[in-house]
Design an enzyme around this catalytic site. Structure first.
Site, short mmCIF file in Angstrom:
data_model
loop_
_atom_site.label_atom_id
_atom_site.label_comp_id
_atom_site.label_asym_id
_atom_site.label_seq_id
_atom_site.Cartn_x
_atom_site.Cartn_y
_atom_site.Cartn_z
N HIS A 260 50.19 -72.19 -25.85
CA HIS A 260 50.42 -70.75 -26.10
C HIS A 260 51.54 -70.61 -27.12
O HIS A 260 52.50 -71.38 -27.09
CB HIS A 260 50.79 -70.05 -24.79
CG HIS A 260 50.60 -68.58 -24.84
ND1 HIS A 260 51.53 -67.73 -25.38
CD2 HIS A 260 49.55 -67.80 -24.46
CE1 HIS A 260 51.08 -66.49 -25.31
NE2 HIS A 260 49.88 -66.51 -24.77
N ASP A 316 43.69 -68.16 -20.04
CA ASP A 316 42.25 -68.37 -20.19
C ASP A 316 41.73 -69.55 -19.35
O ASP A 316 40.53 -69.64 -19.10
CB ASP A 316 41.90 -68.61 -21.66
CG ASP A 316 41.99 -67.31 -22.46
OD1 ASP A 316 41.72 -66.26 -21.88
OD2 ASP A 316 42.33 -67.37 -23.65
N1 ACO Z 1 45.31 -79.20 -27.03
C1 ACO Z 1 45.90 -80.19 -27.73
N2 ACO Z 1 46.95 -80.00 -28.56
C2 ACO Z 1 47.42 -78.77 -28.69
C3 ACO Z 1 46.85 -77.69 -27.99
C4 ACO Z 1 45.76 -77.94 -27.14
N3 ACO Z 1 45.19 -76.97 -26.46
N4 ACO Z 1 47.52 -76.56 -28.33
C5 ACO Z 1 48.47 -76.91 -29.19
N5 ACO Z 1 48.42 -78.26 -29.41
C6 ACO Z 1 49.33 -79.01 -30.27
C7 ACO Z 1 49.04 -78.85 -31.74
O1 ACO Z 1 48.13 -79.82 -32.20
C8 ACO Z 1 50.40 -78.96 -32.36
O2 ACO Z 1 50.73 -80.31 -32.45
P1 ACO Z 1 51.61 -80.85 -33.72
O3 ACO Z 1 52.94 -80.18 -33.57
O4 ACO Z 1 51.65 -82.33 -33.53
O5 ACO Z 1 50.87 -80.41 -34.95
C9 ACO Z 1 51.32 -78.33 -31.33
O6 ACO Z 1 50.65 -78.46 -30.06
C10 ACO Z 1 51.61 -76.85 -31.57
O7 ACO Z 1 50.35 -76.20 -31.76
P2 ACO Z 1 50.16 -74.96 -32.74
O8 ACO Z 1 48.71 -74.80 -33.05
O9 ACO Z 1 51.10 -75.05 -33.90
O10 ACO Z 1 50.68 -73.79 -31.82
P3 ACO Z 1 50.36 -72.27 -32.02
O11 ACO Z 1 51.44 -71.53 -31.38
O12 ACO Z 1 50.04 -71.94 -33.43
O13 ACO Z 1 48.97 -72.15 -31.22
C11 ACO Z 1 47.36 -71.85 -29.59
C12 ACO Z 1 48.83 -71.65 -29.96
C13 ACO Z 1 46.45 -71.33 -30.71
C14 ACO Z 1 47.08 -71.01 -28.34
C15 ACO Z 1 47.08 -73.35 -29.31
O14 ACO Z 1 47.89 -73.80 -28.26
C16 ACO Z 1 45.60 -73.61 -29.03
O15 ACO Z 1 44.82 -73.79 -29.97
N6 ACO Z 1 45.22 -73.64 -27.71
C17 ACO Z 1 43.82 -73.79 -27.36
C18 ACO Z 1 43.11 -72.43 -27.52
C19 ACO Z 1 43.55 -71.45 -26.45
O16 ACO Z 1 43.66 -71.76 -25.28
N7 ACO Z 1 43.80 -70.20 -26.88
C20 ACO Z 1 44.14 -69.10 -25.97
C21 ACO Z 1 45.61 -68.73 -26.08
S1 ACO Z 1 46.04 -67.51 -24.88
C22 ACO Z 1 45.37 -66.10 -25.46
O17 ACO Z 1 45.26 -65.88 -26.64
C23 ACO Z 1 44.89 -65.13 -24.51
#
Ligand code: ACO
Length: 378
Positions: A260, A316
């Site tokens: 998140h 979620d």
């Molecule tokens: N699985 C594996 N790795 C992950 C995940 C995941 N679910 N989420 C984040 N990471 C990693 C990224 O690869 C990144 O690694 P790095 O620093 O080595 O590049 C790091 O964690 C940070 O991730 P970002 O994408 O930069 O974080 P951001 O804040 O932009 O994204 C997000 C948040 C989009 C929710 C992300 O965690 C994700 O894609 N999760 C899966 C989709 C999801 O569950 N979305 C619902 C969010 S809640 C909502 O909107 C109601």
């Protein structure tokens, strides 16, 4: 750009609807802890709270509940449009189209300045989105949509319109908790989208269509459907470890429903939904998918990659299990999210009305001073 983009940390408005402290997993709606609200309130109380900055009296609650229910029916033309769509149209695309069409039938659709008119539109749309969701489920199943009842709450009406039977109390209670938990969440992507549209002076329906469009993406609300598809793909608890090795350790995929932008510890909503998933599993005797989800969470949280990045289940993750156990088709999960978030979106839209245009800058990285070449000479 000096950072990674995504407007991380940018502040775009003063709000009083909700506050999140992602470092300690805290969420409040206008001062009230989400845990207290999830235990004790109905979705309509939250709708009232978000618009009025206080909880309603019993009479005020009943008045709002009836206002929403009384206007929840949708015009025959919208039902006919939905019936004309291919049955495999994504439910979020159906919802987006139907909400856009509803503006043509709303007497106040183009009243752009009156906040009371906008609130009335928001309450109509809250009931109508519930009806669209239930109607689409029945249309896909080849059944006739059911007209909402004036004496029911949003949660009860949805359960009633799914089946046509008297709404089951356990299902209504679980759905109500879900609706309370998802109603509002700070400046999330879809809420920001609604605010950008509202800040141009456009109408409420247009702003809500923008919110639905942003919510549809798998990085946002679309993650609940994707999480369930992932659990179904894994198939059994014994498959979690090899699936994790093949898909996550290799960096090929992300675990949907984990991570998140704001929460860097437990998302409090995930814990509440997990408890409700446990209760539903207990009462139904079916805990296969919950066990898969729990095992995958444990596997991820035991892995340094997830620990170092503070990645925990978000709202979620366990809502996917709750909605699946309520008998909803996976494609309907994100529309159910919208059915709740309409509350937060519309409160933000009304607050934004009359505010300043939202217009950030971009960092130009293209060339300068290029010589123009006529088409025939390129
Ligand atoms: N699985 C594996 N790795 C992950 C995940 C995941 N679910 N989420 C984040 N990471 C990693 C990224 O690869 C990144 O690694 P790095 O620093 O080595 O590049 C790091 O964690 C940070 O991730 P970002 O994408 O930069 O974080 P951001 O804040 O932009 O994204 C997000 C948040 C989009 C929710 C992300 O965690 C994700 O894609 N999760 C899966 C989709 C999801 O569950 N979305 C619902 C969010 S809640 C909502 O909107 C109601």
């Amino acid at each position: 750009m000096t950072d990674r983009g995504g407007l991380d940390g940018a502040v775009v408005a003063d709000i009083s609807t909700s506050y999140i402290d992602g470092s300690i997993g805290k969420l409040i709606y206008n001062g009230y802890a989400i845990e207290d609200l999830a235990e004790n309130t109905s979705f309509e109380e939250i709708l009232f709270l978000l618009f009025n900055e206080r909880l309603p009296s019993r009479a005020e609650y009943e008045c709002l509940r009836e206002t929403v229910a009384a206007k929840a029916a949708i015009p025959d033309a919208v039902i006919a449009m939905m019936k004309s769509l291919p049955a495999d149209t994504p439910a979020m695309a159906v919802l987006r189209t139907a909400v856009s069409m509803l503006s043509a039938f709303d007497p106040d659709a183009e009243n752009l300045s009156d906040k009371e008119a906008a609130k009335a539109k928001a309450f109509r749309l809250t009931g109508q989105i519930t009806t669209i969701c239930a109607a689409w489920m029945r249309i896909v199943d080849g059944q006739v949509p059911i007209v909402p009842r004036r004496d029911l709450s949003v949660a009860e009406n949805f359960v009633y319109m799914m089946s046509g039977d008297a709404p089951d109390a356990t299902a209504c209670a679980a759905l109500n908790v879900y609706l309370v938990l998802l109603a509002e969440h700070g400046m999330n992507a879809s809420t920001f989208a609604t605010r950008v549209v509202a800040a141009t002076g456009s109408d409420l329906h247009s702003a809500i269509v923008a919110g639905i469009s942003a919510l549809k993406g798998p990085s946002h609300g679309g993650a609940n459907s994707e999480a369930m598809r992932m659990f179904l793909e894994i198939g059994a608890v014994d498959n979690v470890a090899p699936w994790f090795e093949a898909n996550i350790k290799t960096g090929k995929r992300r675990i949907m429903g984990i991570g998140h932008r704001v929460y860097k510890s437990n998302d409090p909503r995930a814990g509440i939904l997990r408890r409700h998933a446990e209760a539903l599993a207990e009462s139904s005797g079916e805990r296969k998918w919950l066990d898969v989800a729990v095992k995958l969470e444990e596997t991820a949280r035991a892995d340094d990659y997830f620990v170092q990045r503070n990645l925990y289940p978000n709202v979620d993750y366990y809502s996917a299990i709750v909605l699946y156990m309520l008998g909803l088709d996976v494609d309907m999960f994100t529309p159910l999210f919208a059915m709740s978030r309409i509350a937060g979106w519309s409160a933000h839209v009304v607050a934004q009305m009359g505010g300043r245009l939202i217009r950030p800058k971009a960092n130009y990285v293209g060339p300068h001073d290029r010589e123009f070449v006529p088409m025939d000479e390129r």
